[in-house]
Structure formats: structure tokens, C-alpha cells
Enzyme design. Structure first.
Site, mmCIF file in Angstrom:
data_model
loop_
_atom_site.group_PDB
_atom_site.id
_atom_site.type_symbol
_atom_site.label_atom_id
_atom_site.label_comp_id
_atom_site.label_asym_id
_atom_site.label_seq_id
_atom_site.Cartn_x
_atom_site.Cartn_y
_atom_site.Cartn_z
ATOM 1 N N CYS A 31 0.836 -1.206 0.000
ATOM 2 C CA CYS A 31 0.000 0.000 0.000
ATOM 3 C C CYS A 31 0.873 1.259 0.000
ATOM 4 O O CYS A 31 1.543 1.550 0.990
ATOM 5 C CB CYS A 31 -0.907 -0.055 1.218
ATOM 6 S SG CYS A 31 -1.724 1.492 1.636
ATOM 7 N N CYS A 34 0.046 3.888 2.659
ATOM 8 C CA CYS A 34 0.472 3.388 3.975
ATOM 9 C C CYS A 34 1.936 3.740 4.217
ATOM 10 O O CYS A 34 2.311 4.152 5.322
ATOM 11 C CB CYS A 34 0.297 1.875 4.068
ATOM 12 S SG CYS A 34 -1.402 1.307 3.881
#
Length: 107
Positions: A31, A34
Site C-alpha cells: 500500500c 500506507c
């Protein structure tokens, strides 16, 4: 101080039974957002260690906890107080916005 890793097995003791507010970063290695928010969370953890604990939960490795809290988009940042979700932020926010969201818990 880097955020601590938590798992399905340790979530209860790390988060739900914690006497301090706990910010849980639901994330995954693939991600991009993230990864963008990770250094911000490290700063917040270091600057506010006495007020809030910051922990990370890899959603790929810990599907039970992610499913229990209905995590469908990551990063999701949940704040838990006394075992209850009291705040949820989805997506990577810049540090000033994130601090504003967390202000009630940072006193």
C-alpha cells in the site's frame, strides 16, 4: 520510538486492554499511501509516547482483526479508548491534519 507491531493474537493485550488511547494503523506492505503515512506516525509516536500508543497491524497477515473492525480501505487509522473505537480516519493525511484529528487524545 517506532510504532509497535500488533497481530490478531496480541491485539487484545496491545490495544483493547491498554490504559492509554491507542492509534492502530491498519496497513499492508503493498500500500503506497500506507508507506507515505508511516514516517508521520513514527513522529507522532515519538512526540506523544506519554499520551498515546501507536501500533501497526498488517491487514494481509491479520485478517481476523481487520474483518472484525470492518477495515475495507487502507491505511485506516483507528483510535481505541478503553477497548472501543472512538475515532477512525481512512487514508493518508498530512501531519497537521492528522494531529488535528488526534488532538482530543493528545491533550
Amino acid at each position: 520510538m517506532a510504532p509497535k507491531e500488533t497481530t490478531d493474537a496480541t491485539f487484545q493485550s496491545d490495544v483493547l486492554q491498554n490504559s492509554k488511547p491507542v492509534l492502530v494503523d491498519f496497513w499492508a506492505p503493498w500500500c503506497g499511501p500506507c508507506k507515505a503515512v508511516a514516517p508521520i506516525l513514527e513522529e507522532i509516536a515519538a512526540e506523544n509516547a506519554d499520551k498515546i500508543d501507536v501500533v501497526k497491524l498488517n491487514t494481509d497477515d491479520n485478517p481476523a482483526t481487520s474483518a472484525k473492525y470492518g477495515i475495507t480501505g487502507i491505511p485506516t487509522l483507528n483510535v481505541y479508548v478503553n477497548g472501543e473505537v472512538v475515532k477512525s480516519v481512512v487514508g493518508a493525511l498530512p501531519k497537521p491534519k492528522l494531529l488535528k484529528e488526534l488532538a482530543p487524545f493528545l491533550g
